[in-house]
Write an enzyme that holds these catalytic residues in place. Sequence first.
Site, PDB file in Angstrom:
ATOM      1  CG  HIS A 133      -0.927  -2.635 -12.470  1.00  0.00           C
ATOM      2  ND1 HIS A 133      -0.527  -3.507 -13.413  1.00  0.00           N
ATOM      3  CD2 HIS A 133       0.054  -2.338 -11.820  1.00  0.00           C
ATOM      4  CE1 HIS A 133       0.877  -3.298 -13.315  1.00  0.00           C
ATOM      5  NE2 HIS A 133       1.291  -2.737 -12.384  1.00  0.00           N
TER       6      HIS A 133
HETATM    7  C1  UD1 Z   1       2.659  -1.903  -7.286  1.00  0.00           C
HETATM    8  C2  UD1 Z   1       3.800  -1.267  -7.913  1.00  0.00           C
HETATM    9  C3  UD1 Z   1       4.017  -1.601  -9.396  1.00  0.00           C
HETATM   10  C4  UD1 Z   1       3.840  -2.993  -9.642  1.00  0.00           C
HETATM   11  C5  UD1 Z   1       2.585  -3.169  -8.986  1.00  0.00           C
HETATM   12  C6  UD1 Z   1       2.273  -4.802  -9.352  1.00  0.00           C
HETATM   13  C7  UD1 Z   1       4.969   0.735  -6.897  1.00  0.00           C
HETATM   14  C8  UD1 Z   1       4.913   2.267  -7.299  1.00  0.00           C
HETATM   15  N1  UD1 Z   1       4.065  -0.005  -7.870  1.00  0.00           N
HETATM   16  O1  UD1 Z   1       1.890  -0.994  -7.886  1.00  0.00           O
HETATM   17  O2  UD1 Z   1       5.229  -1.129 -10.087  1.00  0.00           O
HETATM   18  O3  UD1 Z   1       3.670  -3.035 -11.139  1.00  0.00           O
HETATM   19  O4  UD1 Z   1       2.822  -3.128  -7.786  1.00  0.00           O
HETATM   20  O5  UD1 Z   1       0.945  -5.230  -8.954  1.00  0.00           O
HETATM   21  O6  UD1 Z   1       5.464   0.390  -6.020  1.00  0.00           O
HETATM   22  N2  UD1 Z   1      -3.996  -3.638  -2.781  1.00  0.00           N
HETATM   23  C9  UD1 Z   1      -4.687  -4.785  -2.585  1.00  0.00           C
HETATM   24  N3  UD1 Z   1      -3.841  -5.590  -1.974  1.00  0.00           N
HETATM   25  C10 UD1 Z   1      -2.569  -5.872  -1.951  1.00  0.00           C
HETATM   26  C11 UD1 Z   1      -1.912  -4.811  -2.594  1.00  0.00           C
HETATM   27  C12 UD1 Z   1      -2.624  -3.680  -2.883  1.00  0.00           C
HETATM   28  O7  UD1 Z   1      -5.844  -4.622  -2.338  1.00  0.00           O
HETATM   29  O8  UD1 Z   1      -2.039  -6.830  -1.599  1.00  0.00           O
HETATM   30  C13 UD1 Z   1      -4.712  -2.362  -3.458  1.00  0.00           C
HETATM   31  C14 UD1 Z   1      -4.893  -1.315  -2.396  1.00  0.00           C
HETATM   32  O9  UD1 Z   1      -5.931  -0.522  -2.574  1.00  0.00           O
HETATM   33  C15 UD1 Z   1      -3.543  -0.468  -2.804  1.00  0.00           C
HETATM   34  C16 UD1 Z   1      -3.593  -0.689  -4.176  1.00  0.00           C
HETATM   35  O10 UD1 Z   1      -3.974  -1.977  -4.414  1.00  0.00           O
HETATM   36  O11 UD1 Z   1      -3.815   0.854  -2.259  1.00  0.00           O
HETATM   37  C17 UD1 Z   1      -2.302  -0.329  -5.114  1.00  0.00           C
HETATM   38  O12 UD1 Z   1      -1.173  -0.915  -4.486  1.00  0.00           O
HETATM   39  P1  UD1 Z   1       0.229  -0.307  -4.484  1.00  0.00           P
HETATM   40  O13 UD1 Z   1       0.924  -1.341  -3.821  1.00  0.00           O
HETATM   41  O14 UD1 Z   1       0.260   1.018  -3.755  1.00  0.00           O
HETATM   42  O15 UD1 Z   1       0.635  -0.239  -5.852  1.00  0.00           O
HETATM   43  P2  UD1 Z   1       0.206  -1.098  -7.155  1.00  0.00           P
HETATM   44  O16 UD1 Z   1      -0.735  -0.454  -8.019  1.00  0.00           O
HETATM   45  O17 UD1 Z   1       0.060  -2.632  -6.715  1.00  0.00           O
END
Ligand code: UD1
Length: 389
Positions: free
Chosen positions: A223
């Site tokens: 991821h």
């Molecule tokens: C975040 C953390 C990362 C951790 C990861 C675990 C930061 C900088 N990164 O990354 O360190 O390893 O979480 O998963 O904080 N999304 C969904 N549903 C959700 C959450 C996110 O669909 O419940 C999708 C959204 O499109 C979002 C993307 O995932 O834009 C990324 O989510 P985000 O929380 O921004 O960062 P992660 O890649 O999950």
Amino acid sequence: MVNQAWPNNLGPVICVVGARPNFMKMAPILRAFTGHHPALPTLLVHTGQHYDKDMNDRLFADLRLPRPDINLEVGSGTHAVQTAEVMRRFEPVLDAHRPSCVLVVGDVNSTLACALVCAKKEVPVVHVEAGLRSYDRLMPEEINRVLTDQIADRLYTTERSAHANLAREGIANERMCFVGNVMIDSLLANRELAHPPAVTLRAAGVDPGILNGPQGYGLVTLHRPSNVDHAETLAPLLGVLREVAEKVPLVFALHPRTRANVERFGLGELLGSRRIVLLPPQGYLEILGLLAGARLVLSDSGGLQEETTALGVPCLTIRENTERPITVEQGTNTLVGCDPGAIRRGVDDILSGLGKTGRVPEFWDGRAAERIASDLASWLIARHAQRGR
Ligand code: UD1
């Protein structure tokens, strides 16, 4: 149980979670506070960075985390928007509850955002999992780590190398405390409850027979933005996974970010092998079962590097660096980057019995949260007494 008197005018410890990897760190800490320092009031704040059922609700249930007292519901956004939104919504929580300190874990955007708000309002910050460094400033988490540690008043570390990292950044030794790994507290507390891999596959509508081949199975998660946000990196990675799957079947738990990018770049076909099982993000007990039963793990996760080391399962980390060097030096972790040749060689070594077996690092013993609870209670009381003078 320690019967330390809790001064009446000392506010609660606000405990912050935001994203998936925070939940398994916070669960044992809250349990240790309740079990060992029941007089110490806590308030659980969820920023809402992760909100999907798969990323959130199932983990809360599996980890027996209490419902958050407050949910800031920030959701997704760019880094700036997400961080700013957490800050904007967290500030009134500090004003309303006047905490004795705010405890943050790990390195996600919510961790830094809440620490920053505290710094400007003179609220002490406690950072659990302090001092880890990849020395790769292109990782958003690295920025979060460095800045949170600069702000934090009390820093709890998982491995001794973290102390040298912090010292290099000018952080005084008195602010640091080596306690071990709360993530492993969760693992050990839940090991017996883990769901058998066959049950997990059956629940996902997949024939578990695929797990029973002579080589077992490999577990995959990916991821990191650096691996999944660009087609030029993601496509060859998926290509090599498809090759690996010919040798050992793979169970791939797809993060929403990765799933979206596979679709966006039109790479779905690379995953269309009968020997690759695609699953949505899994609950904690499912992942624990899949991890414990795996022949090998291929991942870019921080947490899985530690969990595989604790379980003695060989892990190939699809990154050029790690902020958790002890997993390479003492544990079962090998860094393979995203070079297909290195990934192939790593897999072949493991399948021919040359995988690392490693040993469990110091203080990864299931009692890290107890050490934190005990130290923090004394630290807060001493600080309070000093200020009252
Ligand atoms: C975040 C953390 C990362 C951790 C990861 C675990 C930061 C900088 N990164 O990354 O360190 O390893 O979480 O998963 O904080 N999304 C969904 N549903 C959700 C959450 C996110 O669909 O419940 C999708 C959204 O499109 C979002 C993307 O995932 O834009 C990324 O989510 P985000 O929380 O921004 O960062 P992660 O890649 O999950």
